[in-house]
Design a protein around this motif. Structure first.
Motif, PDB file in Angstrom:
ATOM      1  N   THR A   1       0.858  -1.181   0.000  1.00 28.79           N
ATOM      2  CA  THR A   1       0.000   0.000   0.000  1.00 28.79           C
ATOM      3  C   THR A   1       0.897   1.234   0.000  1.00 28.79           C
ATOM      4  O   THR A   1       2.087   1.158   0.344  1.00 28.79           O
ATOM      5  CB  THR A   1      -0.902   0.036   1.253  1.00 28.79           C
ATOM      6  N   GLU A   2       0.319   2.352  -0.361  1.00 25.61           N
ATOM      7  CA  GLU A   2       1.092   3.594  -0.390  1.00 25.61           C
ATOM      8  C   GLU A   2       1.651   3.934   0.992  1.00 25.61           C
ATOM      9  O   GLU A   2       2.806   4.333   1.124  1.00 25.61           O
ATOM     10  CB  GLU A   2       0.197   4.736  -0.890  1.00 25.61           C
ATOM     11  N   THR A   3       0.839   3.718   2.005  1.00 26.18           N
ATOM     12  CA  THR A   3       1.275   4.002   3.377  1.00 26.18           C
ATOM     13  C   THR A   3       2.460   3.141   3.768  1.00 26.18           C
ATOM     14  O   THR A   3       3.445   3.634   4.318  1.00 26.18           O
ATOM     15  CB  THR A   3       0.113   3.780   4.362  1.00 26.18           C
ATOM     16  N   ASN A   4       2.399   1.849   3.465  1.00 28.29           N
ATOM     17  CA  ASN A   4       3.502   0.954   3.820  1.00 28.29           C
ATOM     18  C   ASN A   4       4.767   1.285   3.025  1.00 28.29           C
ATOM     19  O   ASN A   4       5.875   1.183   3.557  1.00 28.29           O
ATOM     20  CB  ASN A   4       3.107  -0.500   3.603  1.00 28.29           C
ATOM     21  N   LEU A   5       4.612   1.687   1.775  1.00 27.72           N
ATOM     22  CA  LEU A   5       5.770   2.084   0.974  1.00 27.72           C
ATOM     23  C   LEU A   5       6.415   3.344   1.553  1.00 27.72           C
ATOM     24  O   LEU A   5       7.637   3.427   1.682  1.00 27.72           O
ATOM     25  CB  LEU A   5       5.374   2.311  -0.486  1.00 27.72           C
ATOM     26  N   ILE A   6       5.595   4.296   1.933  1.00 27.62           N
ATOM     27  CA  ILE A   6       6.120   5.524   2.535  1.00 27.62           C
ATOM     28  C   ILE A   6       6.829   5.211   3.849  1.00 27.62           C
ATOM     29  O   ILE A   6       7.902   5.748   4.130  1.00 27.62           O
ATOM     30  CB  ILE A   6       4.997   6.563   2.728  1.00 27.62           C
ATOM     31  N   LEU A   7       6.253   4.320   4.648  1.00 28.71           N
ATOM     32  CA  LEU A   7       6.902   3.923   5.907  1.00 28.71           C
ATOM     33  C   LEU A   7       8.261   3.268   5.645  1.00 28.71           C
ATOM     34  O   LEU A   7       9.234   3.541   6.354  1.00 28.71           O
ATOM     35  CB  LEU A   7       5.998   2.981   6.693  1.00 28.71           C
TER      36      LEU A   7
ATOM     37  N   ILE B   1      10.184   3.761   3.000  1.00 29.32           N
ATOM     38  CA  ILE B   1      11.078   4.817   2.512  1.00 29.32           C
ATOM     39  C   ILE B   1      11.553   5.687   3.677  1.00 29.32           C
ATOM     40  O   ILE B   1      12.725   6.058   3.748  1.00 29.32           O
ATOM     41  CB  ILE B   1      10.379   5.655   1.423  1.00 29.32           C
ATOM     42  N   LEU B   2      10.657   6.006   4.593  1.00 24.38           N
ATOM     43  CA  LEU B   2      11.050   6.788   5.773  1.00 24.38           C
ATOM     44  C   LEU B   2      12.087   6.049   6.611  1.00 24.38           C
ATOM     45  O   LEU B   2      12.999   6.663   7.169  1.00 24.38           O
ATOM     46  CB  LEU B   2       9.825   7.138   6.619  1.00 24.38           C
TER      47      LEU B   2
ATOM     48  N   ILE C   1      11.319  12.094  11.736  1.00 25.30           N
ATOM     49  CA  ILE C   1      10.969  11.015  10.809  1.00 25.30           C
ATOM     50  C   ILE C   1      10.325   9.859  11.564  1.00 25.30           C
ATOM     51  O   ILE C   1       9.330   9.291  11.117  1.00 25.30           O
ATOM     52  CB  ILE C   1      12.209  10.564  10.006  1.00 25.30           C
TER      53      ILE C   1
ATOM     54  N   LYS D   1       6.523   8.408  11.093  1.00 20.46           N
ATOM     55  CA  LYS D   1       6.192   6.987  10.940  1.00 20.46           C
ATOM     56  C   LYS D   1       5.150   6.565  11.971  1.00 20.46           C
ATOM     57  O   LYS D   1       4.221   5.825  11.649  1.00 20.46           O
ATOM     58  CB  LYS D   1       7.459   6.133  11.079  1.00 20.46           C
TER      59      LYS D   1
ATOM     60  N   MET E   1       1.734   7.848  10.971  1.00 24.97           N
ATOM     61  CA  MET E   1       1.142   7.118   9.848  1.00 24.97           C
ATOM     62  C   MET E   1       0.504   5.817  10.312  1.00 24.97           C
ATOM     63  O   MET E   1      -0.346   5.265   9.625  1.00 24.97           O
ATOM     64  CB  MET E   1       2.182   6.878   8.767  1.00 24.97           C
TER      65      MET E   1
END
Length: 163
Positions: free
Chosen positions: A49-55, A57-58, A119, A123, A126
């Motif tokens: 999911t977009e949220t998991n990808l952002i997490l 990347i963070l 950061i 996380k 989110m």
């Protein structure tokens, strides 16, 4: 006797050299962990999911910031407390190297800690639906403590530079 004691105390600064060398090993371990995370992330990236990808990347950004912090402490700490780095003219040299005293190093380290904490806090936010409100409050208070401490150190550094 006094002269010998002073010479011994001054020479003892070299005891820090293995510690700074040890930080380079910590940096190597961090790099291994960074690439391990990328290898772990790559196969599942398209299904995330977009949220998991952002997490994810963070997390990588967090590791990169910690790596930069290690390099900053290792090199400027060595230069400030052990010996000046003698790099040949043709080799590349970091722009800040040789210009950072212990006061500005403290300020930069505290600013890096605030960035790393921010950061981590992002996380946490989110995933806020999975975290107890009391824990969220503590995360915010701890981050705010880092921010206030960094601000205070920066103000004290400015005051001490004016005198």
């Amino acid at each position: 006797m006094e002269r010998a004691l002073e010479k011994l105390m001054y020479s003892s600064r070299w005891l820090l050299a293995p510690i700074y060398m040890g930080l380079s090993l910590v940096l190597l371990a961090l790099a291994v962990k960074f690439f391990q995370e990328i290898i772990h992330l790559a196969p599942s990236m398209l299904e995330m999911t977009e949220t998991n990808l952002i997490l994810a990347i963070l997390t990588l950004i967090d590791v990169a910031l910690v790596g930069g912090l290690i390099v900053m402490v290792m090199l400027s700490g060595y230069e400030n407390f052990v010996s000046q780095l003698d790099l040949s003219e043709g080799s590349e040299k970091l722009g800040w190297l040789g210009k950072m005293d212990s006061g500005s190093l403290k300020t930069k380290v505290s600013a890096s800690i605030v960035a790393i904490s921010a950061i981590h806090l992002l996380k946490v936010f989110m995933n806020a639906k999975d975290i107890d409100d009391n824990k969220l409050m503590w995360y915010c208070l701890i981050h705010l403590t880092f921010v206030v401490s960094a601000f205070g150190m920066g103000v004290l550094d400015k005051i001490s530079q004016k005198k």
